[in-house]
Structures are given as structure tokens and as C-alpha cells.
Scaffold this motif. Structure first.
Motif, mmCIF file in Angstrom:
data_model
loop_
_atom_site.group_PDB
_atom_site.id
_atom_site.type_symbol
_atom_site.label_atom_id
_atom_site.label_comp_id
_atom_site.label_asym_id
_atom_site.label_seq_id
_atom_site.Cartn_x
_atom_site.Cartn_y
_atom_site.Cartn_z
ATOM 1 N N LEU A 216 50.888 72.687 39.052
ATOM 2 C CA LEU A 216 50.627 72.857 40.480
ATOM 3 C C LEU A 216 50.951 74.283 40.913
ATOM 4 O O LEU A 216 51.864 74.911 40.354
ATOM 5 C CB LEU A 216 51.458 71.854 41.290
ATOM 6 N N TYR A 217 50.208 74.766 41.902
ATOM 7 C CA TYR A 217 50.305 76.168 42.314
ATOM 8 C C TYR A 217 50.222 76.279 43.843
ATOM 9 O O TYR A 217 49.522 75.511 44.489
ATOM 10 C CB TYR A 217 49.143 76.982 41.725
ATOM 11 N N TRP A 218 50.930 77.273 44.366
ATOM 12 C CA TRP A 218 50.739 77.694 45.754
ATOM 13 C C TRP A 218 50.260 79.139 45.748
ATOM 14 O O TRP A 218 50.899 80.009 45.147
ATOM 15 C CB TRP A 218 52.033 77.608 46.563
ATOM 16 N N TYR A 219 49.135 79.369 46.434
ATOM 17 C CA TYR A 219 48.594 80.704 46.615
ATOM 18 C C TYR A 219 48.567 81.012 48.116
ATOM 19 O O TYR A 219 48.467 80.115 48.952
ATOM 20 C CB TYR A 219 47.151 80.806 46.100
ATOM 21 N N ARG A 220 48.614 82.291 48.443
ATOM 22 C CA ARG A 220 48.430 82.735 49.824
ATOM 23 C C ARG A 220 47.310 83.772 49.861
ATOM 24 O O ARG A 220 47.233 84.652 48.998
ATOM 25 C CB ARG A 220 49.701 83.342 50.401
ATOM 26 N N GLN A 221 46.497 83.663 50.889
ATOM 27 C CA GLN A 221 45.416 84.609 51.109
ATOM 28 C C GLN A 221 45.608 85.213 52.496
ATOM 29 O O GLN A 221 45.494 84.526 53.513
ATOM 30 C CB GLN A 221 44.059 83.921 51.011
ATOM 31 N N ALA A 222 45.909 86.508 52.534
ATOM 32 C CA ALA A 222 45.978 87.208 53.811
ATOM 33 C C ALA A 222 44.556 87.475 54.289
ATOM 34 O O ALA A 222 43.615 87.481 53.491
ATOM 35 C CB ALA A 222 46.761 88.504 53.648
ATOM 36 N N GLY B 36 41.089 88.592 54.956
ATOM 37 C CA GLY B 36 40.219 89.558 54.309
ATOM 38 C C GLY B 36 40.713 90.063 52.960
ATOM 39 O O GLY B 36 40.241 91.095 52.480
ATOM 40 N N ARG B 37 41.644 89.344 52.371
ATOM 41 C CA ARG B 37 42.223 89.796 51.101
ATOM 42 C C ARG B 37 42.013 88.775 49.998
ATOM 43 O O ARG B 37 41.535 87.670 50.216
ATOM 44 C CB ARG B 37 43.730 90.029 51.299
ATOM 45 N N GLY B 38 42.439 89.158 48.802
ATOM 46 C CA GLY B 38 42.396 88.241 47.675
ATOM 47 C C GLY B 38 43.562 87.270 47.718
ATOM 48 O O GLY B 38 44.315 87.208 48.682
ATOM 49 N N LEU B 39 43.696 86.511 46.650
ATOM 50 C CA LEU B 39 44.740 85.499 46.586
ATOM 51 C C LEU B 39 45.962 86.001 45.831
ATOM 52 O O LEU B 39 45.838 86.663 44.800
ATOM 53 C CB LEU B 39 44.209 84.243 45.888
ATOM 54 N N GLN B 40 47.114 85.638 46.332
ATOM 55 C CA GLN B 40 48.375 86.005 45.696
ATOM 56 C C GLN B 40 49.095 84.733 45.262
ATOM 57 O O GLN B 40 49.322 83.829 46.080
ATOM 58 C CB GLN B 40 49.244 86.781 46.688
ATOM 59 N N LEU B 41 49.450 84.653 43.997
ATOM 60 C CA LEU B 41 50.192 83.504 43.489
ATOM 61 C C LEU B 41 51.624 83.563 43.986
ATOM 62 O O LEU B 41 52.319 84.569 43.790
ATOM 63 C CB LEU B 41 50.153 83.481 41.963
ATOM 64 N N LEU B 42 52.075 82.493 44.634
ATOM 65 C CA LEU B 42 53.430 82.439 45.170
ATOM 66 C C LEU B 42 54.366 81.672 44.228
ATOM 67 O O LEU B 42 55.416 82.164 43.853
ATOM 68 C CB LEU B 42 53.428 81.757 46.539
#
Lengths: 114, 114
Positions: free
Chosen positions: B33-39, B41-47
């Protein structure tokens, strides 16, 4: 550190035209993925590329992988308006265990006009 | 078939308030399982990612934490939100012990911190 760059960041193209989106990654990677994101929506998996020379096609989209050049391409053939979306590539390296840590590019926003 | 549920879909929270986002997966066992954040207009960052119950790996030091109390449940939390925590949060899963499995994303939570 694995870095992934896409270009162009924005692409406006006419229906019926062909174009290619490029995805470069900075260090050795053994997996490359392409995703599609519609505005305000989540990401949908398009292609999984696992080996040098891999080519996958789905409808008007074709993805390829050149691991020696650290380059993947997403080719659009005879674009239609329904293809308007943001396309992301993501490269991964095997982590300890089985986690799939992917680094995403910044995305290419594709707008297909009549 | 496998499905992933993520809620809430939208959240507006004041600075300093707590946060709890929940994600559950159905139709598979032992997923990663994964949590990503997308600001914007930006790409995805793995949290965060998790390969099993109680096993959490953090990718980026920040104001957030994650927990996995059950095999198919993943929770993202914060004790005190910051303005910079605003973004589009995406939960995702891959098959456990399936190295090449693509990420399958939930519908996301759009968080606005005011």
C-alpha cells in the motif's frame, strides 16, 4: 537518486496529427510505466514496460522503452479529442522487500483540438 | 476483482487541525500500500509505503504519518495541518510479491488547508 523528466510539459495538437511524448530517467531502472490522468481525477495505468526494446500498443497510443538510452516514448497516432489528458511516466527500482517505489515525471498535458 | 476505496473525496481543514484519510482495498490479500501526494500542476510524490501490517516506510520527512492497522487498510494522519499540506492525496496498491505490478490508484482526496 532516480529522476524522471518528461517533455514537452504541454502539448496542443490537432485532431488527426501524430506526436511523441518523451520520458528520460537518470539512473538504471528496470521498470517503466505510463499513466493517464483526466482533470480532477485519479491516475489510470496505461502501459507497463519491463525490458529493453519493449513495445506496447493500445488503440492510438504506443509506448516503447530503450533502457540503454534511459528513454521511453509515448507515441500518439491520429489524435482524437478523447485523448486530451495529462500523461505521466514513472520509473522504478526494486526496493528491499517487494515494494514498488516509483518516481514520476512532472506530466505532459495533452490538449487535442479540432 | 480488486477495488480500492479512499475517503473523503474532498476536505477543507483549518491550519493546526488534525487529519485522517483512510484507504481500503478489497479483493486481494497482502497488498503493498502507498500514499502519494500531488501538488497543483505537479507530479506525484511518494509519501509512505507499507508491505505489511504495522510496517511503514517514510519517504519524505514531513508533518504526516501513516499507519496500517489491518492488512487492507492504510491511514494517513497529521496532528496539526500546515498550509503546505494542501494537495491531492492518492492511495494506491500493488500485488504483494509481484514486483512488476503497476500501481492501482484510488480516486483521491483533495485537501485544502486554510
Amino acid at each position: 537518486e532516480l529522476k524522471v523528466e518528461q517533455n514537452p510539459l504541454f502539448l496542443s495538437m490537432q485532431e488527426g496529427k501524430n506526436y511523441t511524448i518523451y520520458c528520460n530517467y537518470s539512473t538504471t531502472s528496470d521498470r517503466l510505466y505510463w499513466y493517464r490522468q483526466d482533470p480532477g481525477k485519479s491516475l489510470e495505468s496505461l502501459f507497463v514496460l519491463l525490458s529493453n526494446g519493449a513495445v506496447k500498443q493500445e488503440g492510438r497510443l504506443m509506448a516503447s522503452l530503450d533502457t540503454k538510452a534511459r528513454l521511453s516514448t509515448l507515441h500518439i497516432t491520429a489524435a482524437v479529442h478523447d485523448l486530451s489528458a495529462t500523461y505521466f511516466c514513472a520509473a522504478g527500482r526494486r526496493d528491499t522487500g517487494t515494494a514498488s517505489k516509483l518516481t514520476f515525471g512532472t506530466g505532459t498535458r495533452l490538449q487535442v483540438t479540432l | 476483482s480488486q477495488t480500492i476505496h479512499q475517503w473523503p473525496a474532498t476536505l477543507v481543514q483549518p491550519v493546526g487541525s488534525p487529519l485522517s484519510l483512510e484507504c481500503t482495498v478489497e479483493g486481494t490479500s497482502n497488498p503493498n500500500l502507498y500514499w502519494y501526494r500531488q501538488a497543483a500542476g505537479r507530479g506525484l510524490q511518494l509519501l509512505f509505503y507499507s508491505i505489511g501490517i504495522g510496517q511503514i516506510s517514510s519517504e519524505v520527512p514531513q508533518n504526516l504519518s501513516a499507519s496500517r492497522p489491518q492488512d487492507r487498510q492504510f491511514i494517513l494522519s497529521s496532528k496539526k495541518l500546515l498550509l503546505s499540506d494542501s494537495g491531492f492525496y492518492l492511495c494506491a496498491w500493488t500485488r504483494g510479491f509481484s514486483y512488476n505490478s503497476p500501481l492501482h490508484f484510488g480516486n483521491g482526496t483533495r485537501l485544502t488547508v486554510t
